[in-house]
Design a protein around this motif. Structure first.
Motif, short mmCIF file in Angstrom:
data_model
loop_
_atom_site.label_atom_id
_atom_site.label_comp_id
_atom_site.label_asym_id
_atom_site.label_seq_id
_atom_site.Cartn_x
_atom_site.Cartn_y
_atom_site.Cartn_z
N ARG A 1 16.14 -28.74 -23.38
CA ARG A 1 14.74 -29.10 -23.09
C ARG A 1 13.77 -28.35 -24.00
N GLN B 1 11.21 -29.79 -26.76
CA GLN B 1 9.78 -29.47 -26.72
C GLN B 1 9.31 -29.01 -28.09
N ALA C 1 7.39 -32.69 -25.32
CA ALA C 1 7.86 -32.45 -23.95
C ALA C 1 7.13 -31.24 -23.39
N PRO C 2 5.80 -31.32 -23.30
CA PRO C 2 5.00 -30.14 -22.93
C PRO C 2 5.20 -29.66 -21.50
N ARG C 3 5.74 -30.50 -20.62
CA ARG C 3 5.86 -30.11 -19.22
C ARG C 3 7.31 -29.87 -18.79
N SER C 4 8.13 -29.46 -19.72
CA SER C 4 9.52 -29.21 -19.38
C SER C 4 9.62 -28.06 -18.38
N LYS C 5 10.56 -28.19 -17.46
CA LYS C 5 10.81 -27.14 -16.48
C LYS C 5 12.18 -26.52 -16.77
N ARG D 1 3.83 -20.54 -21.13
CA ARG D 1 3.57 -21.04 -19.77
C ARG D 1 4.10 -20.13 -18.67
N THR D 2 5.33 -19.61 -18.81
CA THR D 2 5.94 -19.00 -17.63
C THR D 2 6.44 -17.57 -17.81
#
Length: 761
Positions: A553, A557, A562-566, A575-576
């Motif tokens: 993923r 990105q 794929a900006p909202r990959s988890k 982001r995290t």
């Protein structure tokens, strides 16, 4: 005589003051000045509030102002610790010389980037007060004062201590004007054949304007007199960077070739032959000088159709950045100095007058001498036991070993060559491997990793390289081999607009029994086989499906949209990483409030991010024990009553550069969450870079990380301790005066013993 000629506004020091500073450095005490101001409180509209002279106590639940140390001054303290190692007679002599060179190189980059950035922000009017409470101009003033003192100490440590010690060992740096006979004949020949053809003397007169002086170049300022007219002229001669900084003299007939080494500074050789450059003129005087320029890059990615083209244009502009420092020989003629200052537009406090030779980065040549008795004891990295070949003459199958278990590597104690390099080479050769994806931030130009990626692409495999061409001072190198990869058929992408890709990741996709298995590597260090022998770093080799899915993923990105990959086992900046770590800090703090025994342990290069520091303060207030092992910058104040009395900060410097990042959250000695990866706790890492941390799930790996932190934080281990007033104190001797444990030597011993127990036939 003062070290610096007395002129208005130029910082000066007497010989006694410099010697006192040298002694303080040798004793492990700091000479860097620390100054802080309380940040002025702001109202909701952002305007400053008038306050009384006495600072009010913080409201309940609020943290006090003035709780952050200044990051720039903290960096200078780090470089001062490097200088302390150069002054430590328990360090092998050639390694002391190496630390002198490292100090000089570090300071060059500090001026090119940090000082230049501060000056640029002040000039453009966008500078803001630092978290430490200092205005940008105040920070620059503090930098100037401390840098002048440190550079004087640095020069005098070489002149008064290291140089005489080297001479006792038969290693001499001699002046050209002291040589006679065969030595003089050798220098004459060397100048005529190797130096003279590449020199370009530049005169300054109405027909010849003052020449451009390139950044970090060493130069001679030459005063000439025309014997016919009696007029004085000025000329500049650049010392060629393409030639050795220190030229080796041939050994005399009666010398021991193994133990007698003599060097002559290149600028001395040029100075002795200036008459050949200016025939018909009288050479009156000459002085060495060196300019440091702003070499930080600003690429407007949002406006650039092609980031590669934009960066190449910016690299051209970099060479013409404004000067931020002028180093001159302390014997320089005042009139020559005034002319240099005016032409280069350098302020008096940006002048650093030092004893010659200037630019002690050249000491790397001395430090490279093959004199094992004056270097760290030799250590050859061991193959990790989980990767050791079953047969002595065979080569371990890395992919097979990864299928058995996750493998945690600790470089340089574990060999990088027989682990990651073998991994990527075997993947490139394996006909069942379909794809290889890798990030590349810095690597050597002749890297076997680059060769393996090219081989894989030429074999028809899908190969993706995420190349960070904005890696500072590696931009040209990265552009060169990025194009080499492209020509070989590798898919090369340059990451995401507005972000540097700093994560250390590799993904290999292999077909096995009709299914796809993913092999991954997550690391803390650059994929550079050369620096992997000198940098301390972690790497995780794994076939865990969750990590494989996360890496897939993340690479999607980076190469696509794929900006909202988890992610499951990864924390990914911007982001995290910060939010994920803060969640763990808060979890630990809550456990401490409930009376549980809690430990938070952080190992990083730098700790600057205010949100993270405040979270650690609150965890300390809740009763959690917080250990911070930091190599360089630390803006956190430990040991402050009612704020950080449960926080300890240590710094370890030695033969290897501590480079790994580790985050441990332990509750009741068992419920432990452990992450490692590429991210430092700085704004740029958390907000402006793609970084990745992976959670370690194997209890063996978590235990080894806990033991490593115990070693680094132990009072029995030699380290520097950050005090509550912001000063660093060196703790390297026990109460009995005996040396404390060297953490890196301890790890060498552990890995050497483990290597002997590796799997055998």
């Amino acid at each position: 005589m003062s070290v610096i000629d007395t002129r208005p506004d130029v910082p000066t020091q007497s010989e006694d003051e410099v010697e006192a500073a040298i002694q303080k450095v040798a004793d492990g005490e700091s000479v860097v000045r620390l100054k802080q101001r309380q940040p002025r409180p702001r109202a909701a509209n952002g305007r400053f509030i008038r306050v009384a002279e006495e600072e009010a106590d913080p409201a309940p639940g609020e943290l006090p102002s003035g709780r952050f140390l200044d990051r720039e001054m903290s960096w200078l303290q780090f470089n001062e610790r490097v200088l302390q190692l150069a002054s430590d007679d328990s360090v092998p002599l050639l390694e002391q010389a190496r630390f002198l060179a490292i100090f000089a190189s570090n300071l060059d980059e500090f001026f090119m980037v940090r000082v230049a950035g501060l000056k640029r922000r002040i000039a453009t009017g966008i500078a803001v007060r630092a978290a430490s409470g200092l205005e940008p101009r105040e920070v620059l003033d503090e930098i100037s004062q401390s840098a002048h003192e440190l550079m004087n100490v640095h020069a005098r440590v070489f002149q008064n201590h290291i140089r005489p010690a080297l001479e006792e060992e038969g290693i001499r740096i001699v002046r050209a004007d002291q040589l006679t006979g065969e030595d003089r004949a050798f220098l004459d020949t060397f100048f005529r054949e190797s130096v003279y053809p590449v020199l370009t003397p530049l005169a300054v007169d109405p027909a010849h304007p003052f020449p451009y002086i390139s950044g970090l170049s060493l130069n001679l300022a030459v005063l000439l007199v025309n014997p016919k007219t009696g007029r004085e002229h000025f000329a500049r001669v650049k010392v060629p960077p393409s030639l050795p900084r220190l030229v080796t003299l041939p050994a005399p007939p009666d010398a021991d070739e193994l133990y007698d080494h003599r060097f002559v500074p290149l600028e001395d050789i040029i100075a002795e032959h200036l008459q050949h450059l200016f025939p018909g003129m009288d050479v009156r005087e000459h002085f060495s000088f060196r300019v440091t320029r702003n070499e930080d890059l600003e690429v407007e990615e949002d406006d650039a159709e092609n980031i590669l083209t934009a960066l190449e244009k910016e690299l051209t502009r970099r060479r013409f950045g404004p000067p931020v420092r002028l180093e001159v020989a302390d014997t320089i003629d005042p009139h020559v100095l005034d002319m240099l200052r005016q032409e280069l537009r350098v302020r008096p406090d940006e002048v650093y007058a030092l004893p010659e030779p200037l630019d002690l980065t050249g000491l790397n040549i001395v430090a490279d001498l093959d004199r094992s008795e004056m270097r760290w004891p030799a250590y050859a990295s061991r193959t990790h036991p989980d990767l050791a070949p079953v047969e002595r003459a065979g080569r371990a199958n890395i992919l097979e070993a990864m299928r058995e278990r996750d493998i945690l590597l600790h470089h340089p104690y574990d060999s990088f060559s027989t682990s990651f390099v073998s991994f990527i080479e075997q993947a490139a050769e394996d006909p069942n491997v379909l794809a290889i994806k890798q990030t590349l931030y810095r690597t050597s130009g002749d890297s076997p990793i680059i060769d393996a990626l090219i081989d894989a692409a030429e074999a028809g495999k899908q190969v993706l390289a995420v190349v960070e061409i904005k890696a500072r001072f590696d931009e040209e190198n990265n552009i060169t081999w990025a194009r080499k990869l492209e020509r070989a058929g590798v898919h090369v992408v340059y990451g995401m607009v507005g972000l540097k890709t700093h994560a250390k990741l590799c993904l290999v996709v292999r077909e096995e029994d009709g299914k796809m298995r993913r092999y991954g590597h997550v690391g803390t260090g650059n994929y550079n086989p050369k620096t992997a022998r000198l940098y301390e770093d972690f790497g995780l080799l794994t076939t865990d499906p969750e990590v494989g899915e996360d890496l897939t993923r993340l690479f999607n990105q980076l190469s696509g949209m794929a900006p909202r990959s988890k992610f499951k086992r990864l924390l990914v900046a911007p982001r995290t990483v910060r939010t994920g770590l803060l969640e763990q800090v808060e979890r630990a703090a809550n456990a401490a409030r409930n009376g549980k025994e809690v430990r938070i342990a952080v190992k990083a290069n730098s700790l600057v991010d205010e949100q993270t520091i405040d979270a650690l303060y609150r965890a300390s207030q809740a009763g959690a024990k917080v250990d911070v092992w930091v190599r360089g910058i630390c803006s956190l104040k430990p040991g402050v009553p009612d704020l950080s009395e449960n926080i300890r900060v240590r710094s370890v410097l030695g033969r290897y550069l501590e480079h790994s990042r580790l985050f441990l959250f332990e509750v009741e000695g068992k419920d432990t969450v452990c992450y490692m990866g590429s991210a430092d706790l700085m704004h740029r890492n958390l907000d402006r870079r793609v970084e990745a941390l992976v959670r370690l799930t194997d209890p063996r790996h978590v235990r080894s990380m806990t033991e490593l932190m115990d070693l680094g934080m132990s009072d029995e281990t030699s380290s520097w301790h950050l005090e509550s007033d912001g000063s660093w104190a060196r703790h390297h001797l026990g109460k009995d005066g005996e040396p404390l444990k060297d953490a890196q030597a301890e790890l060498i011993a552990v890995h050497s013993k483990r290597g002997r127990k590796a799997r055998r036939p």
